[in-house]
Design an enzyme around this catalytic site. Sequence first.
Site, PDB file in Angstrom:
ATOM      1  N   SER A   1      10.155   2.017   3.857  1.00 31.66           N
ATOM      2  CA  SER A   1       9.416   2.969   4.490  1.00 31.66           C
ATOM      3  C   SER A   1       9.889   3.647   5.571  1.00 31.66           C
ATOM      4  CB  SER A   1       7.678   2.506   4.640  1.00 31.66           C
ATOM      5  OG  SER A   1       8.037   1.493   5.717  1.00 31.66           O
TER       6      SER A   1
ATOM      7  N   SER B   1      11.400  -2.545   4.425  1.00 30.95           N
ATOM      8  CA  SER B   1      11.441  -1.176   4.923  1.00 30.95           C
ATOM      9  C   SER B   1      12.561  -0.841   5.950  1.00 30.95           C
ATOM     10  CB  SER B   1       9.915  -0.850   5.534  1.00 30.95           C
ATOM     11  OG  SER B   1       9.103  -0.615   4.192  1.00 30.95           O
TER      12      SER B   1
ATOM     13  N   LYS C   1       9.673   4.991  15.202  1.00 34.28           N
ATOM     14  CA  LYS C   1       8.936   5.291  13.840  1.00 34.28           C
ATOM     15  C   LYS C   1       7.417   5.512  14.031  1.00 34.28           C
ATOM     16  CE  LYS C   1       8.118   2.734   9.674  1.00 34.28           C
ATOM     17  NZ  LYS C   1       8.437   1.648   8.443  1.00 34.28           N
TER      18      LYS C   1
END
Lengths: 95, 486
Positions: B153, B177, B78
């Site tokens: 997210s 998330s 990420k």
Amino acid sequence: MSLSPEQVKQVAHLARLSLPPEKVEPYARQLSNILDMVSQLSSASTDDVQPMAHPLEMVQRLRPDAVSEENRREAFQAIAPAVEDGVYLVPRVIE
Amino acid sequence: MSLHELSLRELGDGLRAKKFSSRELTGHYLGRIGQHDKALNSYITVTADRALAQADAADKVLAAGAGGALTGIPLAQKDIFCTSGVKTSCGSKMLDKFIAPYDATIVQKLDAAGMVMLGKANMDEFAMGSSNETSYYGPVKNPWDLERVPGGSSGGSVAAVAAGLAPIATATDTGGSIRQPAALTNLTGIKPTYGRVSRYGMIAFASSLDQAGVVARSAEDAAVVLQAMSGFDPRDSTSVERPVDDYSSGLGASLKGLRIGLPKEYFAEGLDPGARACIEAAIKVFEGLGASVREVSLPSSPLSVPTYYVVAPAEASSNLARFDGVRYGHRAEGVHTLEELYKRSRGEGFGAEVQRRIMVGTYVLSHGYYDAYYLKAQKVRRLIYDDFRRAFGEVDLILGPTAQSVAFKLGDKTDDPVAMYLNDIYTIAANLAGIPAMSLPCGFHQDLPIGMQLMGNFFDEGRMLNAAHQYQQATDFHRRRPKAFA
């Protein structure tokens, strides 16, 4: 709870955010909606409840007072938007 | 089977048996990214050269008969994790040109385990969002339906893994998330206990809530990478000094006698009937595996969302104060005073959702409002924590929905922040309390995946992963893949 455009401008100033004039009104509406949702909190009875800042019951860990990090000034300044002779450049603060 | 269909264990076995090299495996994934990622937008940066160099290094280690379970296996990171020498944008214009000068601890750990980084996964800006629509780099599409969001997210992480553009990915979870996007894309995602995985080098959003984890195609895959990421780190002041359980070796235990609690508040109004049916069927599977099920109550859970939207913005407004246009990040041009430099750099560098949260945080922390909002939220946070303490006196795990329904359409909620925030209604409480929680696939509704959530007591990741693994031995939902990315 509703925030006026004037309050939004003041909060944006405190947060050091420039807002174009046309965004003030939409932000005022959206932030008011968020604060309305948040106002449900007042329904909770919290007398004698200790505030919880953090999920772990821990105290700040201490370490020996010795240098543990190497000096990487050049690497860190290499990613700065404006540096000269090893210092960060900002607009003139004192006339 | 193609390489992108193999589990991490099968990949590791294949690499050690010399059926394929890490270079071939890495090349296969890079090829798929080139072929499919235009449709998905799951990567912000693809690090092909770095990946192939890491793969070659892994092949040397493997040729010498050395290496571990993860040596030579690719992953996506990420883009919230700092990667030395590689752009680390956090999904923001503010960091569009930011080349991290150091590695996050988890990046170091996974590099040291021999994993190969394919690239940096797209995400909501500063991890603020539930649909991956706030990214400066554009929205990510859900591989199950390109008109729908992948959740957020960690939307890039899940889209990449669900579509077979990475075998596994790291992710972070401040209010859901990891779990909500895993649920929306048919993946297994785990957020461990707060303090279990180092936050060093993970760009901060809300420091008392942020925790790193993984999204994977099975609990078995998740266990092995979470193991490698976890552990004490002196560079994170809230890292916990406690040995990490052996998650993988715990994956054989029977569920006989496991006590599962169903929080009645999580099955109340608001849960889509399609999702409810899948979760009720999953409960029957757990009963069939020997678990006992009873109702529990988390009476303060309806206040999780309002509590979170005070605590998280307050911490965010403080954390994001570091972006000043001076030391790194975006700097406005043509400014004449220091105040103008700050304001314009931040006004230009942050997107609307980040600005909203900074302003909410600034407001609730400001003089005259602190007690009514911030202190009140901290007290309600204690009530939410106490609910879990009580429930875990009666049961070993808590089971409920991860999201209210299937993935929604792109653009459906972008104009209404409060509607967007309610996506995380079932996931936020675990962050406020600090307990571990995960989502795993439990069925389909209208051909779209449904996830269920398991929550465990502090540091009970192993028990949770085993429950998920046993469920995945008895079901095959987690093996289904989106047809368009076969």
